[in-house]
Scaffold this motif. Structure first.
Motif, mmCIF file in Angstrom:
data_model
loop_
_atom_site.group_PDB
_atom_site.id
_atom_site.type_symbol
_atom_site.label_atom_id
_atom_site.label_comp_id
_atom_site.label_asym_id
_atom_site.label_seq_id
_atom_site.Cartn_x
_atom_site.Cartn_y
_atom_site.Cartn_z
ATOM 1 N N ALA A 56 0.801 -1.222 0.000
ATOM 2 C CA ALA A 56 0.000 0.000 0.000
ATOM 3 C C ALA A 56 0.835 1.274 0.000
ATOM 4 C CB ALA A 56 -0.927 0.009 1.219
ATOM 5 N N ASN A 57 2.164 1.142 0.161
ATOM 6 C CA ASN A 57 3.036 2.316 0.257
ATOM 7 C C ASN A 57 4.275 2.132 -0.618
ATOM 8 O OD1 ASN A 57 1.779 3.879 2.746
ATOM 9 N ND2 ASN A 57 1.818 1.716 3.295
ATOM 10 N N PRO A 58 4.856 3.234 -1.080
ATOM 11 C CA PRO A 58 6.030 3.132 -1.956
ATOM 12 C C PRO A 58 7.300 2.686 -1.238
ATOM 13 C CG PRO A 58 5.517 5.424 -1.516
ATOM 14 C CD PRO A 58 4.397 4.629 -0.939
ATOM 15 N N ALA A 59 7.342 2.833 0.088
ATOM 16 C CA ALA A 59 8.521 2.431 0.857
ATOM 17 C C ALA A 59 8.090 2.012 2.256
ATOM 18 C CB ALA A 59 9.540 3.569 0.933
ATOM 19 N N ALA A 60 8.940 1.217 2.918
ATOM 20 C CA ALA A 60 8.603 0.737 4.258
ATOM 21 C C ALA A 60 9.869 0.588 5.083
ATOM 22 C CB ALA A 60 7.872 -0.602 4.184
ATOM 23 N N PRO A 61 9.816 0.971 6.380
ATOM 24 C CA PRO A 61 10.989 0.832 7.253
ATOM 25 C C PRO A 61 10.955 -0.496 8.012
ATOM 26 C CG PRO A 61 9.315 2.135 8.345
ATOM 27 C CD PRO A 61 8.724 1.711 7.025
ATOM 28 N N MET A 62 12.121 -0.925 8.463
ATOM 29 C CA MET A 62 12.220 -2.090 9.351
ATOM 30 C C MET A 62 13.127 -1.710 10.510
ATOM 31 S SD MET A 62 14.175 -5.712 8.794
ATOM 32 C CE MET A 62 12.924 -6.715 8.047
ATOM 33 N N SER A 63 12.725 -2.118 11.706
ATOM 34 C CA SER A 63 13.546 -1.863 12.885
ATOM 35 C C SER A 63 13.360 -3.005 13.866
ATOM 36 C CB SER A 63 13.153 -0.527 13.534
ATOM 37 O OG SER A 63 13.925 -0.309 14.692
ATOM 38 N N ILE A 64 14.465 -3.670 14.228
ATOM 39 C CA ILE A 64 14.402 -4.788 15.174
ATOM 40 C C ILE A 64 15.439 -4.534 16.263
ATOM 41 C CG2 ILE A 64 14.493 -7.286 15.475
ATOM 42 C CD1 ILE A 64 14.121 -7.596 12.472
ATOM 43 N N GLU A 65 14.983 -4.471 17.500
ATOM 44 C CA GLU A 65 15.893 -4.237 18.613
ATOM 45 C C GLU A 65 16.544 -5.542 19.055
ATOM 46 O OE1 GLU A 65 14.030 -2.238 21.826
ATOM 47 O OE2 GLU A 65 13.477 -0.469 20.667
ATOM 48 N N SER A 66 17.817 -5.453 19.344
ATOM 49 C CA SER A 66 18.590 -6.586 19.864
ATOM 50 C C SER A 66 18.302 -7.862 19.073
ATOM 51 C CB SER A 66 18.259 -6.799 21.352
ATOM 52 O OG SER A 66 19.149 -7.710 21.932
ATOM 53 N N LEU A 67 18.502 -7.767 17.777
ATOM 54 C CA LEU A 67 18.224 -8.906 16.908
ATOM 55 C C LEU A 67 19.153 -10.069 17.213
ATOM 56 C CD1 LEU A 67 16.811 -10.209 14.473
ATOM 57 C CD2 LEU A 67 18.450 -9.057 12.990
ATOM 58 N N MET A 68 20.439 -9.735 17.362
ATOM 59 C CA MET A 68 21.432 -10.791 17.586
ATOM 60 C C MET A 68 22.690 -10.144 18.158
ATOM 61 S SD MET A 68 22.880 -13.336 14.636
ATOM 62 C CE MET A 68 24.306 -14.386 14.916
ATOM 63 N N ASP A 69 23.269 -10.767 19.169
ATOM 64 C CA ASP A 69 24.481 -10.231 19.807
ATOM 65 C C ASP A 69 24.278 -8.785 20.284
ATOM 66 O OD1 ASP A 69 25.649 -12.640 19.145
ATOM 67 O OD2 ASP A 69 26.611 -11.866 17.330
ATOM 68 N N ASP A 70 23.060 -8.501 20.776
ATOM 69 C CA ASP A 70 22.707 -7.161 21.280
ATOM 70 C C ASP A 70 22.828 -6.066 20.234
ATOM 71 O OD1 ASP A 70 22.127 -8.088 23.836
ATOM 72 O OD2 ASP A 70 24.230 -7.985 24.447
ATOM 73 N N VAL A 71 22.672 -6.423 18.974
ATOM 74 C CA VAL A 71 22.760 -5.450 17.886
ATOM 75 C C VAL A 71 21.355 -5.059 17.438
ATOM 76 C CG1 VAL A 71 23.537 -5.036 15.512
ATOM 77 C CG2 VAL A 71 24.978 -6.335 17.095
ATOM 78 N N ASP A 72 21.086 -3.754 17.402
ATOM 79 C CA ASP A 72 19.829 -3.244 16.858
ATOM 80 C C ASP A 72 20.014 -3.015 15.357
ATOM 81 O OD1 ASP A 72 19.028 -3.190 19.480
ATOM 82 O OD2 ASP A 72 19.395 -1.044 19.731
ATOM 83 N N VAL A 73 18.999 -3.394 14.579
ATOM 84 C CA VAL A 73 19.101 -3.214 13.123
ATOM 85 C C VAL A 73 17.931 -2.378 12.629
ATOM 86 C CG1 VAL A 73 20.342 -5.384 12.802
ATOM 87 C CG2 VAL A 73 17.846 -5.354 12.620
ATOM 88 N N ARG A 74 18.171 -1.658 11.546
ATOM 89 C CA ARG A 74 17.093 -0.911 10.894
ATOM 90 C C ARG A 74 17.428 -0.783 9.419
ATOM 91 N NH1 ARG A 74 19.302 1.906 14.718
ATOM 92 N NH2 ARG A 74 17.399 1.767 15.949
#
Length: 717
Positions: free
Chosen positions: A278-296
């Motif tokens: 429904a949108n031209p772009a989308a964000p992703m954000s996951i806290e502490s995904l692995m080894d205490d690393v936040d990703v986005r």
């Protein structure tokens, strides 16, 4: 008696029920209209549906999904091996069937796919029964059109193990077509050109295209084509692979080596895919995904389309195949109805629109619930409880079926195989097979073109032994008739057998008009002309023993007992947890009320005794009482109630006395008000009577004066 249609999906299941003069999609215990198709196991019990989804990430190795992709398959099937990529548990062989190995009640257990589906259907049964407040028995279950005989029999077995009577296994797109057609009042008549609709159904794991012709009161499936490995999960996978590479480069973590990190990335990718529809772009954000690393990250729709380009090149293939099989062109299709969650993807809609020359796609059906509604309609048609508009459903055979047999020694030039049901034949269907034999014989049913079957499914369907066959007194052949039936489930059976004899019978000869001369007999009656003809007359039945992939009754009964035991164990665990939570809540509730609500109704000695009891019970609850039996929790609750009982009794007596006093005042005020109203009403009535009497007196005086004046006038005259 309930009427239930179940859309049994790879990712989630929807339940349609007939009520309120229509079809409702019911909600589960957390008010969702779809229930995750997951079965989980842990050290205490099973978790099915929403409960399995809640604990999925923390219990990956013991959670089984994609159940409909496993049922009726062998573990060695390439399709099952592919499913291992989409399942976090370990798939294995269970007595020749695909199944899963899990830790259950503290030890390793294996369950075949039929058992796992039965467990899940038990949960669906309970959800439905709770909503309808009725026991649930009769159901219709939807299955992919590409399901074979062995897969369909396994679904029937799973339903019976779960205590359900499956009235029909209906193909997904056929259910959708029924839900579409049965509500239409503008369909063409029997002599008119039919309305042709292409149903494009792209779900979580597979894609089906069906062409259906509609006339008033009926639908005819003309062709069905499919891509069994095209669905929403392929888009999710492509995004997850993209992020796995990006995270490795940007954040120096490899989610492929960590099942929980992979599962969380996959879940985030699925959400992102929906946003990108429904949108031209989308964000992703996951806290502490692995080894205490936040990703986005951020992904544009165009980037996703590049990732899935190989998939998009396959979008129109099933549509082309369905058109070719029906011998139609794109312009012959009146409407293109889109159903299934994946049909929301803009690039898929664009590709299909372009294929049909810019034709506007139809979204008149609920994309997620159309199959469940159609399945419920199918169940209502078969159920004696509901009156439904007459609507005939003519599905088709998707794989050609042949019978083979051993050549008779007495018929050296006899063929030994016959394709009885061709691809595209109407289903359900019955065929009568004729054999000339002098002794019992066997037949085998199998799919004539194994290369058309999904994966490496065995083309064998069943073996049937015909008993009671013998030569007659003249050593002539017995003429054997066998009734082969492809029923409404799409399952083949040799339903019955009988033998016939050629018998000479006399039958009247039809009279011809314009005879040259009529002749009468002595009674004046014209003699009737007859002729002798040979007819086959049924003389007796032939017993048939069948060997198919269906589970034997003793095996089904054993599995049903095991399922019932696990069900009762789960129920006991749930009730135990409920009592534990009730005890914990009761402790906190009483601790707050000791000095507030109950403060004036207990002595200091009673308060101290109650506080001590609550503290002791709380300490026990978080130590040895963490995991115990339901009866012990109930006993602990009773111990507290024994101490607090007199205090609560005094509080209630005071509360009741106050309530009685308040009620007495209210009653007195009400009585006083009623007395005042009665007095007021009585005074008004007396005043009205006095006024009426005065009016009558005035009227009488006026009349007397009138009479007097009239009399004086007469005297003057």
């Amino acid at each position: 008696m309930s009427v239930v249609g179940i859309d049994f999906g790879a990712q989630s299941t929807k339940i349609g029920v007939a009520r309120n003069k229509g079809i409702d999609i019911i909600t589960n215990e957390v008010s969702n209209r779809s229930t995750p198709t997951l079965v989980g196991f842990n050290a205490r019990s099973r978790a099915i549906g929403e409960a399995a989804k809640t604990q999925e990430t923390s219990n990956l190795k013991n959670t089984v999904g994609n159940l409909k992709r496993l049922i009726g398959r062998s573990f060695s099937d390439p399709d099952v091996q592919l499913e291992q990529e989409y399942n976090t548990c370990r798939l294995c062989d269970v007595n020749g069937q695909a199944g899963a190995e899990v830790n259950y009640l503290g030890k390793k257990e294996t369950f075949n796919a039929t058992q796992l589906v039965a467990m899940y259907l038990t949960k669906i049964r309970d959800i439905t029964s709770k909503e309808l407040r009725l026991p649930v028995s009769d159901v219709t279950i939807s299955v992919p059109a590409w399901f074979t005989d062995v897969q369909r029999r396994a679904m029937i077995d799973a339903g019976e193990i779960a205590g359900l009577k499956v009235l029909r296994l209906v193909n997904d797109t056929t259910a959708t077509a029924l839900g579409y057609g049965i509500t239409k009042v503008d369909l063409p008549g029997p002599e008119e050109k039919p309305r042709r609709v292409m149903f494009v159904d792209i779900g979580h794991s597979d894609y089906t295209a069906s062409i259906v012709e509609f006339r008033k009161g009926e639908l005819n499936v003309k062709s069905t084509a499919y891509d069994r490995h095209f669905g929403g999960r392929n888009f999710d996978r492509a995004l997850t692979e993209h992020f796995a590479n990006e995270f490795k480069t940007q954040f120096k973590i490899d989610v492929r080596t960590n099942p929980k990190a992979w599962a969380r990335t996959l879940a985030a990718a699925e959400k992102m895919k929906k946003v990108l529809s429904a949108n031209p772009a989308a964000p992703m954000s996951i806290e502490s995904l692995m080894d205490d690393v936040d990703v986005r990250a951020i992904v544009k729709r165009e980037e996703l389309e590049v990732m899935v380009q190989p998939l998009l090149e396959r979008v129109t293939v099933p549509i082309e195949q369905a058109l070719a099989e029906a011998k139609l062109k794109p312009e012959d299709i009146d409407f293109v109805e889109m159903v299934g969650g994946c049909t929301r993807v803009p690039s898929i809609k664009d590709a299909i629109t372009k294929f049909f020359g810019g034709k506007t796609l139809s979204f008149t059906l609920n994309q997620d619930e159309a199959i469940a509604r159609g399945a419920a309609f199918s169940c209502a048609i078969l159920s004696p409880v509901f009156r439904v508009r007459d609507f005939a459903v003519h599905d088709i055979v998707n794989y050609p079926i042949e019978f083979t047999w051993e050549q008779s020694a007495d018929i050296p030039d006899e063929d030994t195989s016959l394709t009885v049901f061709n691809r595209g034949n109407v289903m359900p269907s019955t065929k009568i097979l004729t054999f000339y034999r002098k002794q019992p014989f066997d037949l085998e049913a199998r799919y004539a073109k194994p290369e058309m079957l999904p994966g490496k499914i065995n083309p064998w369907i069943g073996r049937f032994s015909v008993k009671g066959v013998k030569a007659d007194a003249n050593d002539d052949f017995m003429i054997c008739k066998l009734k082969a039936r492809l029923n409404l489930h799409g399952i083949l059976n040799l339903e019955s057998g009988y033998y016939v004899e050629d018998v000479e019978v006399e039958e009247p000869v039809p009279e011809e008009n314009g005879d040259a001369m009529d002749t009468d007999n002595a009674n004046g009656e014209q003699p009737k002309k007859t002729r002798k003809v040979k007819k086959q007359v049924r003389k007796g039945d032939l017993p048939i023993s069948s060997g198919t992939s269906s589970a034997e009754e003793v095996v089904k009964n054993d599995l049903a007992e095991k399922e019932n035991k696990m069900y009762m164990d789960d129920k006991l665990i749930a009730e135990t947890d409920e009592k534990k939570n009730e005890l914990e809540s009761y402790i906190y509730e009483l601790r707050d009320k000791i000095d507030s609500v109950y403060g004036d109704f207990a002595s200091e000695e009673e308060k101290d005794k109650l506080r001590a009891k609550l503290t002791d019970t709380e300490d026990w609850l978080y130590e040895e009482g963490e995991d115990t039996t339901k009866s012990i929790y109930v006993a602990k609750m009773d111990d507290i109630r024994f101490i607090v009982g007199p205090i609560v009794q005094r509080y209630r007596e005071k509360a009741e006395a106050e309530a009685a006093a308040i009620q007495k005042v209210k009653d007195e005020e009400a009585a006083k008000k009623r007395a005042e109203e009665d007095a007021k009403r009585k005074a008004e009535e007396e005043a009205k009577k006095a006024a009426d009497a005065a009016n009558k007196s005035d009227d009488k005086t006026d009349a007397e004066m009138k009479d007097a004046s009239e009399g004086q006038a007469e005297e003057k005259q």
